[in-house]
Design an enzyme around this catalytic site. Structure first.
Site, PDB file in Angstrom:
ATOM      1  N   LEU A  27     -19.572  19.032  -9.632  1.00 58.36           N
ATOM      2  CA  LEU A  27     -18.138  19.298  -9.624  1.00 58.36           C
ATOM      3  C   LEU A  27     -17.730  20.194 -10.796  1.00 58.36           C
ATOM      4  O   LEU A  27     -18.226  20.050 -11.910  1.00 58.36           O
ATOM      5  CB  LEU A  27     -17.389  17.966  -9.727  1.00 58.36           C
ATOM      6  CG  LEU A  27     -15.861  18.018  -9.659  1.00 58.36           C
ATOM      7  CD1 LEU A  27     -15.418  18.210  -8.225  1.00 58.36           C
ATOM      8  CD2 LEU A  27     -15.270  16.740 -10.235  1.00 58.36           C
ATOM      9  N   HIS A  28     -16.832  21.120 -10.550  1.00 58.16           N
ATOM     10  CA  HIS A  28     -16.270  21.953 -11.620  1.00 58.16           C
ATOM     11  C   HIS A  28     -14.912  22.480 -11.190  1.00 58.16           C
ATOM     12  O   HIS A  28     -14.698  22.828 -10.040  1.00 58.16           O
ATOM     13  CB  HIS A  28     -17.209  23.116 -11.972  1.00 58.16           C
ATOM     14  CG  HIS A  28     -17.674  23.913 -10.796  1.00 58.16           C
ATOM     15  ND1 HIS A  28     -18.655  23.465  -9.920  1.00 58.16           N
ATOM     16  CD2 HIS A  28     -17.295  25.132 -10.333  1.00 58.16           C
ATOM     17  CE1 HIS A  28     -18.859  24.381  -8.984  1.00 58.16           C
ATOM     18  NE2 HIS A  28     -18.044  25.405  -9.212  1.00 58.16           N
TER      19      HIS A  28
END
Length: 209
Positions: A155-156
């Site tokens: 995730l980012h």
């Protein structure tokens, strides 16, 4: 074959490492365009740095914290997340807020991770406003490959500064995004700006004109 009226003389022109060629150098009928070659974009198009599977061993976002700030383009290291420049930016100053923990889904973040990702996103916006005065931002998390995530397993959150007129014909027609600043210069400006502006009082957004 002579160059068409109003064009440069035949021969390539060096534009700081990028070559623009005269239309007179091409076979066939001349046209009024010069070609701006951007071979660095092929690195992204060919899938460089994209993991072959979803493991932590293959994840570039897991490797970055083990690098130096300058080598990894890390702007800030928090307790549960870090802030890094996107290696293939949409705009100058395109940052990503990344949890250290290798999780793919937004619901998988702990409350503490959620808080820090949100706080670092606010700080990133303050720093960008202070260092480059964008007119607005795009904030977003792409979930899954079908949702546009280049690295779906980790995730980012994207923090993309926007300026009036930054979305022109080049990305649409030419598939090319001209960038006026090198990544190293952007990293240095944001790293130095983080200490001064990340914890400052929130700035009022620019007034609409």
């Amino acid at each position: 074959m002579s160059a068409p009226p109003g064009s440069r003389e035949s021969g390539p022109t060096d534009l700081g490492g990028v070559t623009a060629e005269s239309p007179a150098d091409f076979a066939g009928d001349a046209d009024p365009f010069q070609r701006l070659w951007t071979p660095h974009r092929m690195v992204y198009i060919d899938g460089a740095d994209k993991p072959v599977d979803s493991s932590t061993d293959q994840c570039p976002l897991c490797r970055i914290p083990g690098m130096s700030d300058e080598s990894g383009l890390v702007v800030h290291r928090g307790e549960r997340a870090y802030v890094v420049l996107n290696l293939y930016p949409y705009n100058p100053g395109h940052l990503m807020v990344v949890p250290y923990r290798h999780v793919a889904g937004y619901p998988e973040l702990t409350p503490e991770e959620l808080t820090e990702v949100a706080t670092l996103t606010q700080a990133a916006m303050r720093v960008l406003r202070a260092t480059s005065a964008p007119a607005g931002f795009n904030l977003g998390i792409n979930q899954g490959t079908v949702g546009g995530a280049g690295i779906a397993a980790h995730l980012h959150q994207h923090v993309v500064p926007r300026w009036e007129g930054d979305a022109n014909f080049m990305p649409i027609v030419a598939g090319t995004k001209p960038l006026p600043q090198l990544l190293g210069q952007t990293w240095r400006a944001l790293s130095e700006g983080w200490e001064r502006h990340a914890l400052a009082a929130p700035a009022d957004p620019p007034e609409e004109t």
